[in-house]
Design an enzyme around this catalytic site. Sequence first.
Site, PDB file in Angstrom:
ATOM      1  N   CYS A  28      50.356  36.071 -23.838  1.00 37.51           N
ATOM      2  CA  CYS A  28      50.770  34.770 -23.128  1.00 37.51           C
ATOM      3  C   CYS A  28      50.716  33.612 -24.327  1.00 37.51           C
ATOM      4  CB  CYS A  28      49.953  34.313 -22.004  1.00 37.51           C
ATOM      5  SG  CYS A  28      50.058  35.539 -20.658  1.00 37.51           S
TER       6      CYS A  28
ATOM      7  N   ARG B 166      54.865  36.474 -29.330  1.00 36.99           N
ATOM      8  CA  ARG B 166      53.716  36.942 -28.926  1.00 36.99           C
ATOM      9  C   ARG B 166      54.046  37.944 -27.800  1.00 36.99           C
ATOM     10  NH1 ARG B 166      49.005  34.288 -30.092  1.00 36.99           N
ATOM     11  NH2 ARG B 166      48.058  34.492 -27.968  1.00 36.99           N
TER      12      ARG B 166
ATOM     13  N   TRP C 277      53.274  36.799 -19.997  1.00 39.39           N
ATOM     14  CA  TRP C 277      53.226  38.224 -20.216  1.00 39.39           C
ATOM     15  C   TRP C 277      52.188  38.999 -19.111  1.00 39.39           C
ATOM     16  CZ3 TRP C 277      49.877  42.364 -21.115  1.00 39.39           C
ATOM     17  CH2 TRP C 277      50.410  43.576 -21.247  1.00 39.39           C
TER      18      TRP C 277
ATOM     19  N   ASN D 227      46.051  31.412 -20.454  1.00 40.21           N
ATOM     20  CA  ASN D 227      46.273  32.676 -21.194  1.00 40.21           C
ATOM     21  C   ASN D 227      44.953  33.513 -21.166  1.00 40.21           C
ATOM     22  OD1 ASN D 227      46.871  34.847 -23.028  1.00 40.21           O
ATOM     23  ND2 ASN D 227      46.703  33.767 -24.801  1.00 40.21           N
ATOM     24  N   GLY D 228      45.011  34.766 -20.659  1.00 44.66           N
ATOM     25  CA  GLY D 228      43.763  35.670 -20.361  1.00 44.66           C
ATOM     26  C   GLY D 228      43.815  36.305 -18.882  1.00 44.66           C
TER      27      GLY D 228
ATOM     28  N   GLU E  58      51.053  56.080 -37.643  1.00 45.68           N
ATOM     29  CA  GLU E  58      51.657  54.610 -37.733  1.00 45.68           C
ATOM     30  C   GLU E  58      53.032  54.853 -38.022  1.00 45.68           C
ATOM     31  OE1 GLU E  58      52.195  50.475 -37.856  1.00 45.68           O
ATOM     32  OE2 GLU E  58      50.618  51.872 -37.183  1.00 45.68           O
TER      33      GLU E  58
ATOM     34  N   LYS F 296      55.565  52.939 -34.877  1.00 48.19           N
ATOM     35  CA  LYS F 296      56.540  52.078 -35.172  1.00 48.19           C
ATOM     36  C   LYS F 296      57.903  52.338 -34.585  1.00 48.19           C
ATOM     37  CE  LYS F 296      54.692  48.879 -37.085  1.00 48.19           C
ATOM     38  NZ  LYS F 296      53.870  49.374 -36.090  1.00 48.19           N
TER      39      LYS F 296
ATOM     40  N   GLU G 225      57.590  51.883 -30.807  1.00 50.89           N
ATOM     41  CA  GLU G 225      57.640  50.277 -30.527  1.00 50.89           C
ATOM     42  C   GLU G 225      58.948  49.712 -30.231  1.00 50.89           C
ATOM     43  OE1 GLU G 225      53.475  48.431 -32.137  1.00 50.89           O
ATOM     44  OE2 GLU G 225      54.764  49.035 -33.454  1.00 50.89           O
TER      45      GLU G 225
ATOM     46  N   HIS H 276      49.046  74.326 -33.684  1.00 52.69           N
ATOM     47  CA  HIS H 276      48.014  74.394 -32.377  1.00 52.69           C
ATOM     48  C   HIS H 276      48.656  73.702 -31.196  1.00 52.69           C
ATOM     49  CE1 HIS H 276      45.038  76.371 -35.057  1.00 52.69           C
ATOM     50  NE2 HIS H 276      45.171  75.442 -35.789  1.00 52.69           N
TER      51      HIS H 276
ATOM     52  N   LYS I 206      52.468  40.534 -29.297  1.00 48.70           N
ATOM     53  CA  LYS I 206      51.830  40.593 -30.665  1.00 48.70           C
ATOM     54  C   LYS I 206      50.476  40.617 -30.584  1.00 48.70           C
ATOM     55  CE  LYS I 206      52.212  40.413 -35.272  1.00 48.70           C
ATOM     56  NZ  LYS I 206      52.762  41.575 -36.073  1.00 48.70           N
TER      57      LYS I 206
END
Length: 600
Positions: free
Chosen positions: A2, A30, A77, A103-104, A473, A477, A480, A496, A595
Amino acid sequence: MCGIIGYVGETEEHDALDVLLEGLSGLEYRGYDSAGIALANGSIAVRKKEGELSALESALEGEALAGDAVGIGHTRWSTHGPPSDRNAHPHTDADGRVAVVHNGIIENYQPLREELADGGVTFESDTDTEVVPHLIAAFLEAGLDREDAFRRAIGRLEGSYAIAAVFEGEETIYAARNESPLVLGLGDDGHYLASDVPAFIRYTDRVIYVDDGEFATLTPETVTVTDADGRVVETTVETIEWDAEDAGKSGYDHYMLKEIHEQPSALRECLRGRVNELERSITLEELPALEWEGPVQFVACGTSYHAAMFGAGLLESRGVPARPYLASEYTAAERPVGPDSLVVAVTQSGETADTMRALREANAAGATTVGVTNVVGSSAAREADHVLYIRAGPEIGVAATKSFASQQAALTMLACALSETDAGDVVRALRDVPDGIQTVLDTSTAREVAEAYEDADAYFFIGRGPQYPVALEGALKLKEITYKHAEGFAAGELKHGPLALVTDNTPVFAVVVGDGERARKTVGNVKEVEARGAPVVAVTDGQTDIERYADHVLEVPAGDELAGAILANVQLQLVSYWVAHRLDRSIDKPRNLAKSVTVE
């Protein structure tokens, strides 16, 4: 997660509504699913809408809300309750006397909600936040003044929060922080608060970072920070060294593409003053001689965890036992952590909730802690014993790009410092990396690779040693920003189990640099894939014969494994970007993601 913005100032200079909307625009990176504002010169006017900020702006068209000098805004969010107009912030008490953004996560909201409901309060949302304005209202009715009512309400909360509140008819913003970021901006014609600097960087570069347990009171003329007991706290005003233009797109279609192309300059800034080519040495003046006896522990999440894996591997290769931990799985009680431990917390924002919890547990256990972060004044920078800044500059795109490359470089230097081994090989490798990235950017054929495989069923990424975290990574990406299935593997693990999933529509991206044993073994793994009909994309410096088994080749300049791992990552970033571009995804603001993840 948020985002919060607040402004109180002179109406003839800045209109609060304009400041709030611009601030919310600066916080879109964000991640959010609804937005809202509250203006409070006279009676409180609240407007909020599910969806993107443009939906709120459309709803405000034609409204006569201009002229206010104080207000707060929010991008939400979702955590408690789905995205909707009713769950969007700000929230008010029943009589509209106070409006709050948050926020939180308020962990004890349910018993508070039940207590308030028993007292006759009717709730209008599913959120944890709505208990706050009702608590404030209850203390107002008990005879407390506004500031005391705000403080008493905050004192009832458990969990993480950055909270800002405005009252009807008063040009004041009240705010408080606990384990969630909050920064104040000092202007010549008013003052600002936000969850991050980009919200108000256009107006001022002078900031105060609020610490956990502190309260802030903002009027047009003053900014006061106090502790939980109301005592004034001595604060430090810091100057932000970048401006609004640095945080813009600079002509690129997306922030992500701009930030990929900023990597040469970001790396040069990361290395500046730390790498001495003449003496073939690395000096980190931020870090004194650190003493510890046990293994080095890295704690991180997401992209930063991949960087932590990279750093831990480098330390191991230099004879220092090291291990990366997912911060969300790290508990000091279950780890060998104590006064002899060294714990390195890697977090781009310096606010990641899981990483901050792990860092705090390490501090409580008496460990020596180092924060590796991009944000000056962030929680990690303030709470770790020592801080190593990666100096990547503002990163707006949700999917980390230049910050990962800068983390790789910073952790490489940290590995040299901690191992106290000869740094000549590292100096040579790092010296050439910025120019090598520029070569990749100038010559990459990633766009053609994206065109060839945009319709793939899934994507596999493989690598060994320093290339393994890069493979992880690369897969992250792609997930995402394309919403396509992608997985990264240590190259030797394909046989395996994952090999069962390989088809002729499952491209395998193989990172192969150098000509050592690891590279040769990865070529062998590629042969296994190729024999089963899967298309192969080799990311290579050409020191092996992998090209003969590959359908496409993404070249990086020849060098050692260390430099190659940083350069190969850039090619994979470009592949993800161009696949997402062809699929018309929301590249800078991928769905469901944020973010700065400030909740656990």
